[in-house]
Write a protein that holds these residues in place. Sequence first.
Motif, mmCIF file in Angstrom:
data_model
loop_
_atom_site.group_PDB
_atom_site.id
_atom_site.type_symbol
_atom_site.label_atom_id
_atom_site.label_comp_id
_atom_site.label_asym_id
_atom_site.label_seq_id
_atom_site.Cartn_x
_atom_site.Cartn_y
_atom_site.Cartn_z
ATOM 1 N N TRP A 197 0.817 -1.221 0.000
ATOM 2 C CA TRP A 197 0.000 0.000 0.000
ATOM 3 C C TRP A 197 0.850 1.271 0.000
ATOM 4 C CZ3 TRP A 197 0.076 2.840 4.739
ATOM 5 C CH2 TRP A 197 0.571 2.156 5.865
ATOM 6 N N ASP A 255 -2.416 -5.758 -0.512
ATOM 7 C CA ASP A 255 -2.680 -5.015 -1.745
ATOM 8 C C ASP A 255 -2.430 -3.530 -1.518
ATOM 9 O OD1 ASP A 255 -4.958 -4.035 -0.387
ATOM 10 O OD2 ASP A 255 -6.178 -5.690 -1.138
ATOM 11 N N ALA A 256 -2.885 -2.716 -2.460
ATOM 12 C CA ALA A 256 -2.608 -1.286 -2.427
ATOM 13 C C ALA A 256 -3.530 -0.505 -1.503
ATOM 14 C CB ALA A 256 -2.696 -0.713 -3.836
ATOM 15 N N THR A 257 -4.414 -1.198 -0.807
ATOM 16 C CA THR A 257 -5.330 -0.539 0.115
ATOM 17 C C THR A 257 -4.733 -0.506 1.514
ATOM 18 O OG1 THR A 257 -7.230 -1.326 -1.163
ATOM 19 C CG2 THR A 257 -7.651 -0.569 1.089
ATOM 20 N N PRO A 258 -4.686 0.658 2.177
ATOM 21 C CA PRO A 258 -4.156 0.698 3.540
ATOM 22 C C PRO A 258 -4.936 -0.241 4.449
ATOM 23 C CG PRO A 258 -4.395 2.921 2.663
ATOM 24 C CD PRO A 258 -5.074 1.997 1.694
ATOM 25 N N TRP A 308 -6.020 6.073 -2.859
ATOM 26 C CA TRP A 308 -6.816 5.751 -1.668
ATOM 27 C C TRP A 308 -8.052 6.625 -1.519
ATOM 28 C CZ3 TRP A 308 -2.043 6.506 2.024
ATOM 29 C CH2 TRP A 308 -1.045 5.581 1.686
#
Length: 255
Positions: A28, A77-80, A233
Amino acid sequence: MSGPSVPDESDAGDTPGPLVPLDTIPPWLRSLAADVDAVTSAVENRGGDRTRFLAALKPGRRAAAVLIAMTGGFGEDATPPADAAVLLTQRASTLRNHAGQVAFPGGARDPGDDYPIGTALREATEETGLIAEDVTPVARLRSFPVPPSGFDVVPVLAWSPEATPVRVVDTAETARVTRVPLADLLDPAHRFQVQRSVMGGRVYRGPAFAVDGMLVWGFTGGLLAALFDAGGWTRPWDADDIRDLNDELTKAGQR
């Protein structure tokens, strides 16, 4: 803050970009570390020609650095992740300049600093008790002019998997030190814009966040908004919700 004039970027120590191999940091955070210019673009696109003009006025500004200290699990993944947070401070209400303002820990370059990373870490330790060895600097962003203070500020993005203890070190300088969950900052219900007008003319407008009894705006609010945009985000929020800056500061008990 006070210090020497900012040097040319090529002489300022580390060049903008990642400071560690990308596979050693959470997914992330990788897009932010890999493409620091995306943050610069997000700031300039919001500020338009005025922001690009101010960025060209580097000579004579004083060198400073701030630490964007993120905490949170590695994730997948790229989500905090749910535990992701950022370290913020609130200046004492008794200070002459920027009283009550919420900011990243940071300050002016001191002689002998390993600028900008050493400056950001030293200031964070002095303000929040953060132990430098507990965080990993992961990227150096490009510098940003901050006209009200006369500084040219280099943000240093850092990460630690766990939220280690922090505290107010000097009550004469700092009223509060807190780790704010990214989920709260990203919540559309906590986002709006603030505006300051003088004699009917707008002199400032920018993104703001109302979280945990604090108003986050100005350089800090703008940089957070740019980071969220660059990281992918941002959740849809009402940018047409424009509020009077002085009213929002009063609500938050800030000057």
